[in-house]
Design a protein around this motif. Structure first.
Motif, PDB file in Angstrom:
ATOM      1  N   VAL A 145       0.876  -1.247   0.065  1.00 51.81           N
ATOM      2  CA  VAL A 145       0.128  -0.002   0.074  1.00 51.81           C
ATOM      3  C   VAL A 145       0.887   1.167   0.010  1.00 51.81           C
ATOM      4  O   VAL A 145       2.054   1.085   0.468  1.00 51.81           O
ATOM      5  N   GLY A 146       0.259   2.424  -0.256  1.00 53.63           N
ATOM      6  CA  GLY A 146       0.819   3.607  -0.286  1.00 53.63           C
ATOM      7  C   GLY A 146       2.407   3.689  -1.223  1.00 53.63           C
ATOM      8  O   GLY A 146       2.154   3.314  -2.355  1.00 53.63           O
ATOM      9  N   THR A 147       3.444   4.244  -0.630  1.00 51.94           N
ATOM     10  CA  THR A 147       4.518   4.561  -1.538  1.00 51.94           C
ATOM     11  C   THR A 147       5.013   2.964  -1.982  1.00 51.94           C
ATOM     12  O   THR A 147       5.749   2.933  -3.100  1.00 51.94           O
ATOM     13  N   ALA A 148       4.981   1.811  -1.055  1.00 51.40           N
ATOM     14  CA  ALA A 148       5.316   0.542  -1.550  1.00 51.40           C
ATOM     15  C   ALA A 148       4.582   0.155  -2.860  1.00 51.40           C
ATOM     16  O   ALA A 148       5.313  -0.391  -3.623  1.00 51.40           O
ATOM     17  N   ARG A 149       3.316   0.286  -2.817  1.00 56.24           N
ATOM     18  CA  ARG A 149       2.460  -0.159  -4.086  1.00 56.24           C
ATOM     19  C   ARG A 149       3.003   0.876  -5.270  1.00 56.24           C
ATOM     20  O   ARG A 149       3.045   0.451  -6.253  1.00 56.24           O
ATOM     21  N   VAL A 150       3.165   2.346  -5.194  1.00 57.73           N
ATOM     22  CA  VAL A 150       3.599   3.110  -6.138  1.00 57.73           C
ATOM     23  C   VAL A 150       4.954   2.578  -6.732  1.00 57.73           C
ATOM     24  O   VAL A 150       5.322   2.466  -8.037  1.00 57.73           O
ATOM     25  N   THR A 152       6.374  -0.399  -6.552  1.00 55.80           N
ATOM     26  CA  THR A 152       6.184  -1.831  -7.470  1.00 55.80           C
ATOM     27  C   THR A 152       5.723  -1.514  -8.635  1.00 55.80           C
ATOM     28  O   THR A 152       5.987  -2.098  -9.763  1.00 55.80           O
ATOM     29  N   LEU A 153       4.847  -0.549  -8.830  1.00 56.49           N
ATOM     30  CA  LEU A 153       3.988  -0.284 -10.085  1.00 56.49           C
ATOM     31  C   LEU A 153       5.087   0.544 -11.064  1.00 56.49           C
ATOM     32  O   LEU A 153       5.036   0.117 -12.377  1.00 56.49           O
ATOM     33  N   GLN A 154       5.948   1.065 -10.481  1.00 55.19           N
ATOM     34  CA  GLN A 154       6.834   1.836 -11.335  1.00 55.19           C
ATOM     35  C   GLN A 154       7.854   0.804 -11.860  1.00 55.19           C
ATOM     36  O   GLN A 154       8.337   0.799 -13.061  1.00 55.19           O
ATOM     37  N   GLN A 155       8.396  -0.216 -10.933  1.00 56.70           N
ATOM     38  CA  GLN A 155       8.776  -1.393 -11.474  1.00 56.70           C
ATOM     39  C   GLN A 155       8.489  -2.168 -12.291  1.00 56.70           C
ATOM     40  O   GLN A 155       9.194  -2.620 -13.374  1.00 56.70           O
ATOM     41  N   ILE A 156       7.232  -2.433 -12.179  1.00 66.38           N
ATOM     42  CA  ILE A 156       6.627  -3.212 -13.396  1.00 66.38           C
ATOM     43  C   ILE A 156       6.572  -2.422 -14.726  1.00 66.38           C
ATOM     44  O   ILE A 156       6.888  -3.355 -15.557  1.00 66.38           O
ATOM     45  N   GLU A 157       6.135  -1.269 -14.808  1.00 66.86           N
ATOM     46  CA  GLU A 157       6.217  -0.533 -15.854  1.00 66.86           C
ATOM     47  C   GLU A 157       7.691  -0.378 -16.593  1.00 66.86           C
ATOM     48  O   GLU A 157       7.880  -0.715 -17.887  1.00 66.86           O
ATOM     49  N   LEU A 207       9.258  -9.981 -13.381  1.00 66.87           N
ATOM     50  CA  LEU A 207       7.682  -9.168 -13.688  1.00 66.87           C
ATOM     51  C   LEU A 207       6.571 -10.093 -12.932  1.00 66.87           C
ATOM     52  O   LEU A 207       5.870  -9.474 -12.283  1.00 66.87           O
ATOM     53  N   TRP A 208       6.576 -11.288 -13.133  1.00 72.76           N
ATOM     54  CA  TRP A 208       5.593 -12.147 -12.625  1.00 72.76           C
ATOM     55  C   TRP A 208       5.652 -12.096 -10.983  1.00 72.76           C
ATOM     56  O   TRP A 208       4.618 -11.944 -10.377  1.00 72.76           O
ATOM     57  N   THR A 209       6.720 -12.005 -10.575  1.00 71.50           N
ATOM     58  CA  THR A 209       6.978 -11.762  -9.009  1.00 71.50           C
ATOM     59  C   THR A 209       6.186 -10.655  -8.571  1.00 71.50           C
ATOM     60  O   THR A 209       5.731 -10.618  -7.363  1.00 71.50           O
ATOM     61  N   LEU A 210       6.553  -9.532  -9.195  1.00 70.58           N
ATOM     62  CA  LEU A 210       6.197  -8.342  -8.832  1.00 70.58           C
ATOM     63  C   LEU A 210       4.753  -8.064  -9.008  1.00 70.58           C
ATOM     64  O   LEU A 210       4.019  -7.626  -8.233  1.00 70.58           O
ATOM     65  N   GLN A 211       4.103  -8.600 -10.099  1.00 69.71           N
ATOM     66  CA  GLN A 211       2.500  -8.506 -10.290  1.00 69.71           C
ATOM     67  C   GLN A 211       1.799  -9.399  -9.262  1.00 69.71           C
ATOM     68  O   GLN A 211       0.763  -8.867  -8.802  1.00 69.71           O
ATOM     69  N   ASN A 212       2.404 -10.498  -8.979  1.00 67.74           N
ATOM     70  CA  ASN A 212       1.843 -11.194  -7.834  1.00 67.74           C
ATOM     71  C   ASN A 212       1.733 -10.810  -6.368  1.00 67.74           C
ATOM     72  O   ASN A 212       0.894 -10.720  -5.947  1.00 67.74           O
ATOM     73  N   GLY A 213       2.841  -9.898  -6.394  1.00 66.18           N
ATOM     74  CA  GLY A 213       2.957  -9.234  -4.897  1.00 66.18           C
ATOM     75  C   GLY A 213       2.185  -7.931  -4.839  1.00 66.18           C
ATOM     76  O   GLY A 213       1.525  -7.692  -3.944  1.00 66.18           O
ATOM     77  N   LEU A 214       1.575  -7.363  -6.105  1.00 61.64           N
ATOM     78  CA  LEU A 214       0.666  -6.693  -5.911  1.00 61.64           C
ATOM     79  C   LEU A 214      -0.798  -7.149  -5.201  1.00 61.64           C
ATOM     80  O   LEU A 214      -1.443  -6.296  -4.686  1.00 61.64           O
TER      81      LEU A 214
END
Length: 273
Positions: A145-150, A152-157, A207-214
């Motif tokens: 949540v919060g900055t951690a989610r932001v 993660t989304l930036q890393q995914i992109e 990428l798969w790991t980060l998307q699952n982490g979301l």
């Protein structure tokens, strides 16, 4: 005058042997009395003891979750969602009850991140219901949540763009390798393509790991979901029964020794009257 050579240690030993002899000579009374007291005590414990049931689960826990699982951030939602909010109107008391009844094991195997959690309550359904609420909170905490989610989304992109570039380069190298079949240039293209394919596979896994982490944990990620216990927990009952048995024997032994002491005094007084 002859001085006594009996040492204090020997005197204590003689006293102990004398008491043991009294108990042995009154063995029948000791056994029967102890048995009677144990029977009375056991019946009182079994009739008055409230049975407890333990529901358990095996779940992956992060260090963050382990740090807050016994704090108000997790306990309060569990209290509001279960019978504990009714049984214990004062939030502080309810928290203490939850903290005491929730048991978290050590990591089941090094590096696994898996822990066993158990919760005891007066009925199997209540124990399972409370542990299900803990599981819901654990799943919620696993989502960034919060900055951690932001972040993660930036890393995914960023990874998606990198993968697009790598796949474009791999397609270009493949086309050049097809034109230069054989020879040193063809071998160079083939080696470069192998490196790129390996790099693409690594990036796709990340990428798969980060998307699952979301999404955080899902129910299918839980190795053992909260169980519905069929038998009560024996630990509390056995502990009380053990105390009753030991206490009954000690009490009866004391009664036998006091009886012998009084009998001895009475005999002594009658002798001198």
């Amino acid at each position: 005058m002859q001085r006594s050579t009996t040492t204090p240690e020997l005197s204590d030993l003689n006293w102990l042997l004398e008491k043991l002899n009294v108990l042995l000579t009154s063995f029948k009374i000791l056994v029967l009395g102890t048995a009677a007291l144990i029977a009375l005590g056991f019946s009182s414990v079994l009739l008055g003891h409230k049975l407890e049931y333990a529901s358990s689960m095996v779940v992956p826990l992060t260090s963050r979750t382990r740090a807050v699982i016994k704090t108000g951030a997790v306990l309060d939602p569990v209290i509001r969602s279960t019978h504990l909010g009714i049984d214990f109107p004062h939030i502080e008391v309810a928290r203490e009850v939850l903290q005491r009844r929730l048991v978290i094991s050590q990591e089941l195997s090094p590096g696994s991140g898996l822990y066993s959690l158990s919760f005891t309550d007066q009925t199997p359904e209540q124990a399972q219901a409370v542990l299900n609420q803990f599981l819901a909170q654990i799943i919620a905490l696993s989502k960034p949540v919060g900055t951690a989610r932001v972040d993660t989304l930036q890393q995914i992109e960023s990874l998606k763009q990198t993968l697009f570039d790598l796949k474009s380069a791999a397609a270009a190298i493949t086309a050049n390798a097809n034109k230069e079949k054989g020879g040193s240039e063809g071998e160079m293209y083939a080696r470069a393509l192998v490196v790129l394919v390996s790099e693409i596979a690594t990036k796709e896994h990340t990428l798969w790991t980060l998307q699952n982490g979301l999404d955080g944990l899902r129910l299918e990620d839980i190795p053992v979901k909260p169980t519905l216990p069929s038998l009560p927990e024996p630990a509390g009952t056995l502990r009380k029964l053990t105390v009753v048995a030991i206490g009954s024997f000690c009490l009866m032994a004391l009664v036998v020794l006091i009886r012998h002491e009084r009998k001895g005094r009475s005999t002594f007084q009658n002798k001198w009257e």
